[in-house]
Scaffold this motif. Structure first.
Motif, PDB file in Angstrom:
ATOM      1  N   ARG A 108      11.142   7.186  -2.035  1.00 23.07           N
ATOM      2  CA  ARG A 108      10.178   7.975  -2.800  1.00 23.07           C
ATOM      3  C   ARG A 108      10.527   7.852  -4.281  1.00 23.07           C
ATOM      4  NH1 ARG A 108       7.772  14.023  -1.669  1.00 23.07           N
ATOM      5  NH2 ARG A 108       6.718  14.277  -3.686  1.00 23.07           N
ATOM      6  N   ASP A 109       9.544   7.506  -5.090  1.00 23.39           N
ATOM      7  CA  ASP A 109       9.741   7.337  -6.531  1.00 23.39           C
ATOM      8  C   ASP A 109      10.873   6.359  -6.833  1.00 23.39           C
ATOM      9  OD1 ASP A 109       7.709   9.228  -6.982  1.00 23.39           O
ATOM     10  OD2 ASP A 109       9.142  10.895  -6.924  1.00 23.39           O
ATOM     11  N   GLY A 110      10.963   5.315  -6.036  1.00 21.32           N
ATOM     12  CA  GLY A 110      11.946   4.271  -6.270  1.00 21.32           C
ATOM     13  C   GLY A 110      13.353   4.579  -5.793  1.00 21.32           C
ATOM     14  N   LYS A 111      13.557   5.759  -5.204  1.00 19.02           N
ATOM     15  CA  LYS A 111      14.874   6.150  -4.724  1.00 19.02           C
ATOM     16  C   LYS A 111      14.816   6.438  -3.229  1.00 19.02           C
ATOM     17  CE  LYS A 111      16.186   8.315  -9.130  1.00 19.02           C
ATOM     18  NZ  LYS A 111      16.636   9.569  -9.782  1.00 19.02           N
ATOM     19  N   PHE A 154       9.838   3.060   5.242  1.00 16.58           N
ATOM     20  CA  PHE A 154       8.907   4.145   4.983  1.00 16.58           C
ATOM     21  C   PHE A 154       8.825   4.328   3.468  1.00 16.58           C
ATOM     22  CE2 PHE A 154      10.234   5.218   9.321  1.00 16.58           C
ATOM     23  CZ  PHE A 154       9.019   5.543   9.907  1.00 16.58           C
ATOM     24  N   GLN A 155       7.614   4.295   2.952  1.00 14.13           N
ATOM     25  CA  GLN A 155       7.395   4.470   1.518  1.00 14.13           C
ATOM     26  C   GLN A 155       6.542   5.713   1.299  1.00 14.13           C
ATOM     27  OE1 GLN A 155       8.488   2.434  -1.193  1.00 14.13           O
ATOM     28  NE2 GLN A 155       7.762   4.199  -2.343  1.00 14.13           N
ATOM     29  N   ALA A 156       7.027   6.644   0.458  1.00 19.45           N
ATOM     30  CA  ALA A 156       6.271   7.864   0.172  1.00 19.45           C
ATOM     31  C   ALA A 156       5.108   7.533  -0.757  1.00 19.45           C
ATOM     32  CB  ALA A 156       7.174   8.909  -0.457  1.00 19.45           C
ATOM     33  N   ILE A 157       3.891   7.837  -0.287  1.00 21.16           N
ATOM     34  CA  ILE A 157       2.673   7.493  -0.996  1.00 21.16           C
ATOM     35  C   ILE A 157       1.761   8.718  -1.012  1.00 21.16           C
ATOM     36  CG2 ILE A 157       0.614   6.016  -0.944  1.00 21.16           C
ATOM     37  CD1 ILE A 157       2.314   3.922   0.523  1.00 21.16           C
ATOM     38  N   PRO A 158       1.096   9.015  -2.151  1.00 17.32           N
ATOM     39  CA  PRO A 158       0.136  10.124  -2.161  1.00 17.32           C
ATOM     40  C   PRO A 158      -0.945   9.912  -1.106  1.00 17.32           C
ATOM     41  CG  PRO A 158       0.621   9.408  -4.402  1.00 17.32           C
ATOM     42  CD  PRO A 158       1.253   8.402  -3.483  1.00 17.32           C
ATOM     43  N   ASP A 159      -1.199  10.970  -0.336  1.00 19.83           N
ATOM     44  CA  ASP A 159      -2.145  10.912   0.770  1.00 19.83           C
ATOM     45  C   ASP A 159      -3.345  11.787   0.441  1.00 19.83           C
ATOM     46  OD1 ASP A 159      -2.720  10.280   3.724  1.00 19.83           O
ATOM     47  OD2 ASP A 159      -2.806  12.473   3.687  1.00 19.83           O
ATOM     48  N   ALA A 160      -4.507  11.161   0.272  1.00 22.01           N
ATOM     49  CA  ALA A 160      -5.697  11.894  -0.175  1.00 22.01           C
ATOM     50  C   ALA A 160      -6.156  12.920   0.853  1.00 22.01           C
ATOM     51  CB  ALA A 160      -6.823  10.904  -0.474  1.00 22.01           C
ATOM     52  N   GLU A 161      -6.000  12.621   2.140  1.00 21.48           N
ATOM     53  CA  GLU A 161      -6.495  13.526   3.184  1.00 21.48           C
ATOM     54  C   GLU A 161      -5.778  14.865   3.154  1.00 21.48           C
ATOM     55  OE1 GLU A 161      -6.924  13.666   8.082  1.00 21.48           O
ATOM     56  OE2 GLU A 161      -6.665  11.750   7.041  1.00 21.48           O
ATOM     57  N   THR A 165       2.392  13.989  -0.590  1.00 23.60           N
ATOM     58  CA  THR A 165       2.972  12.659  -0.674  1.00 23.60           C
ATOM     59  C   THR A 165       3.748  12.443   0.621  1.00 23.60           C
ATOM     60  OG1 THR A 165       3.113  12.695  -3.089  1.00 23.60           O
ATOM     61  CG2 THR A 165       4.559  11.154  -1.936  1.00 23.60           C
ATOM     62  N   LEU A 166       3.335  11.438   1.416  1.00 28.76           N
ATOM     63  CA  LEU A 166       3.844  11.275   2.771  1.00 28.76           C
ATOM     64  C   LEU A 166       4.379   9.866   2.991  1.00 28.76           C
ATOM     65  CD1 LEU A 166       0.930  12.982   4.729  1.00 28.76           C
ATOM     66  CD2 LEU A 166       3.108  14.019   4.072  1.00 28.76           C
ATOM     67  N   PHE A 167       5.321   9.755   3.922  1.00 28.29           N
ATOM     68  CA  PHE A 167       5.840   8.454   4.311  1.00 28.29           C
ATOM     69  C   PHE A 167       4.757   7.611   4.983  1.00 28.29           C
ATOM     70  CE2 PHE A 167      10.649   9.499   4.639  1.00 28.29           C
ATOM     71  CZ  PHE A 167      10.868   8.964   3.380  1.00 28.29           C
ATOM     72  N   GLU A 168       4.693   6.353   4.562  1.00 23.18           N
ATOM     73  CA  GLU A 168       3.812   5.357   5.160  1.00 23.18           C
ATOM     74  C   GLU A 168       4.670   4.155   5.538  1.00 23.18           C
ATOM     75  OE1 GLU A 168      -0.183   4.247   6.224  1.00 23.18           O
ATOM     76  OE2 GLU A 168       0.461   6.093   5.235  1.00 23.18           O
ATOM     77  N   PRO A 169       4.518   3.597   6.743  1.00 29.03           N
ATOM     78  CA  PRO A 169       5.299   2.408   7.099  1.00 29.03           C
ATOM     79  C   PRO A 169       4.783   1.184   6.355  1.00 29.03           C
ATOM     80  CG  PRO A 169       3.813   3.012   8.889  1.00 29.03           C
ATOM     81  CD  PRO A 169       3.694   4.089   7.865  1.00 29.03           C
ATOM     82  N   VAL A 170       5.699   0.435   5.748  1.00 24.97           N
ATOM     83  CA  VAL A 170       5.329  -0.755   4.988  1.00 24.97           C
ATOM     84  C   VAL A 170       6.323  -1.866   5.291  1.00 24.97           C
ATOM     85  CG1 VAL A 170       4.259   0.562   3.114  1.00 24.97           C
ATOM     86  CG2 VAL A 170       6.674  -0.066   2.957  1.00 24.97           C
ATOM     87  N   THR A 171       5.863  -3.097   5.126  1.00 22.49           N
ATOM     88  CA  THR A 171       6.759  -4.239   5.202  1.00 22.49           C
ATOM     89  C   THR A 171       7.476  -4.366   3.872  1.00 22.49           C
ATOM     90  OG1 THR A 171       5.276  -5.359   6.736  1.00 22.49           O
ATOM     91  CG2 THR A 171       6.901  -6.719   5.608  1.00 22.49           C
ATOM     92  N   ALA A 172       8.797  -4.501   3.913  1.00 27.69           N
ATOM     93  CA  ALA A 172       9.580  -4.592   2.689  1.00 27.69           C
ATOM     94  C   ALA A 172       9.274  -5.887   1.956  1.00 27.69           C
ATOM     95  CB  ALA A 172      11.068  -4.516   3.021  1.00 27.69           C
ATOM     96  N   PRO A 173       9.443  -5.895   0.613  1.00 30.39           N
ATOM     97  CA  PRO A 173       9.210  -7.115  -0.150  1.00 30.39           C
ATOM     98  C   PRO A 173       9.995  -8.291   0.422  1.00 30.39           C
ATOM     99  CG  PRO A 173       9.549  -5.266  -1.624  1.00 30.39           C
ATOM    100  CD  PRO A 173       9.846  -4.771  -0.233  1.00 30.39           C
TER     101      PRO A 173
END
Length: 296
Positions: A108-111, A154-161, A165-173
């Motif tokens: 979250r926020d790069g940390k 898991f990347q914390a991303i703002p969730d409009a619904e 700000t919630l964890f979303e599964p993402v593929t790492a760079p």
């Protein structure tokens, strides 16, 4: 469930996201490391993940002593910006020992950020909630176990619904989702989806017939096998034992959980499939296991 039954729903402030589940696969690593005294929980878990070369995953905590220990429980939202919120911070007197807890590890926020639910023993008795890992410090060394992912997070991303700000599964760079036929997933389930059915859907989409399931989240009330019910539209949940097995040729989830309601009451047991909708989010690690290909 009774034919025609409509599962309860919670209304969030934003537009409903069209995709109700999300999952990515990656390269799993079995974890076992020690949280060192004097460190905050998030700092110690971060160190363990970095030394293992893992981006995200899940760890299980049991035992040890912690002081200070800070946590919150679910609460009503003070305004219309969210459907639910958190209580004021609790800080029990003296050292606290963890009965069992699970932590989803991401960014979250790069940390590195730790999302942890569990049960702990305090001077006033057992309590459950959402640990504030940054504000909780380790007194005694504690060995933790878990599953890390080298190329998924898991990347914390703002969730409009939900307006959280919630964890979303993402593929790492640099990673590739599903590279090498990996069969361990990090996943999330959105509000108003039955958590068991959603896990089965995720497994079906990824060709998984049997699995171990780890995770934490929130449910809108809880209906247990046997008929007992938790009347709290916001809860905090830890999966204490989760499995998926092949039944009639299809994956079928079975979840035993610990849960705390908005009054701080703790409940445990196996939940009823088809009547346990997610309140805000549910975060999961799904570890596929080999299963005999014969008849179920």
């Amino acid at each position: 469930m009774v034919e025609g039954y409509i599962m309860r729903k919670i209304l969030h402030p934003g537009p409903v996201a069209p995709e109700r589940v999300a999952a990515v696969s990656g390269s799993p690593v079995r974890l076992r490391f020690t949280l060192e005294p004097g460190c905050a929980v998030d700092e110690a878990i971060t160190k363990g993940f970095e030394e293992a070369g893992c981006m995200g995953g899940f760890v299980f905590l049991q035992g040890g002593r912690f002081e200070p220990f800070k946590y919150v429980i679910p609460a009503a939202s003070p305004d219309a910006l969210h459907a639910a919120w958190y209580s004021a911070t609790f800080e029990p007197e003296g050292a606290v020992e963890i009965v069992r807890a699970g932590a989803i590890v991401g960014f979250r926020d790069g940390k590195r950020f730790i999302h942890c639910h569990g049960i702990w023993d305090t001077a006033e008795g057992p309590r459950m909630g959402h640990m504030l890992a940054r504000d909780t410090k380790i007194v005694d060394p504690i060995e933790v176990t878990g599953i890390g992912m080298k190329d998924a997070a898991f990347q914390a991303i703002p969730d409009a619904e939900t307006n959280f700000t919630l964890f979303e599964p993402v593929t790492a760079p640099g990673g590739q989702a599903g590279a090498g036929g990996q069969r361990t997933l990090i996943a999330k389930v959105r509000p108003n989806e039955d958590v068991s059915v959603a896990i089965e859907s995720i497994c079906s989409m990824h060709g998984i017939q049997a699995a171990n399931v780890f995770g934490i989240g929130s449910l809108n009330e809880v209906h247990f096998v046997g008929g007992s019910f938790v009347k709290s539209y916001a809860t905090e949940v830890l999966i204490r034992r989760g499995t998926v097995a092949r039944v009639d040729g299809q994956p079928r989830a079975r979840l035993e959980i610990d849960v705390v309601d908005m009054d701080g009451r703790i409940f445990s047991g196996e939940i009823l499939r088809g009547d346990n909708p997610v309140c805000v989010t549910f975060e999961l690690v799904i570890e596929a296991i080999e299963q005999d290909a014969g008849p179920a």
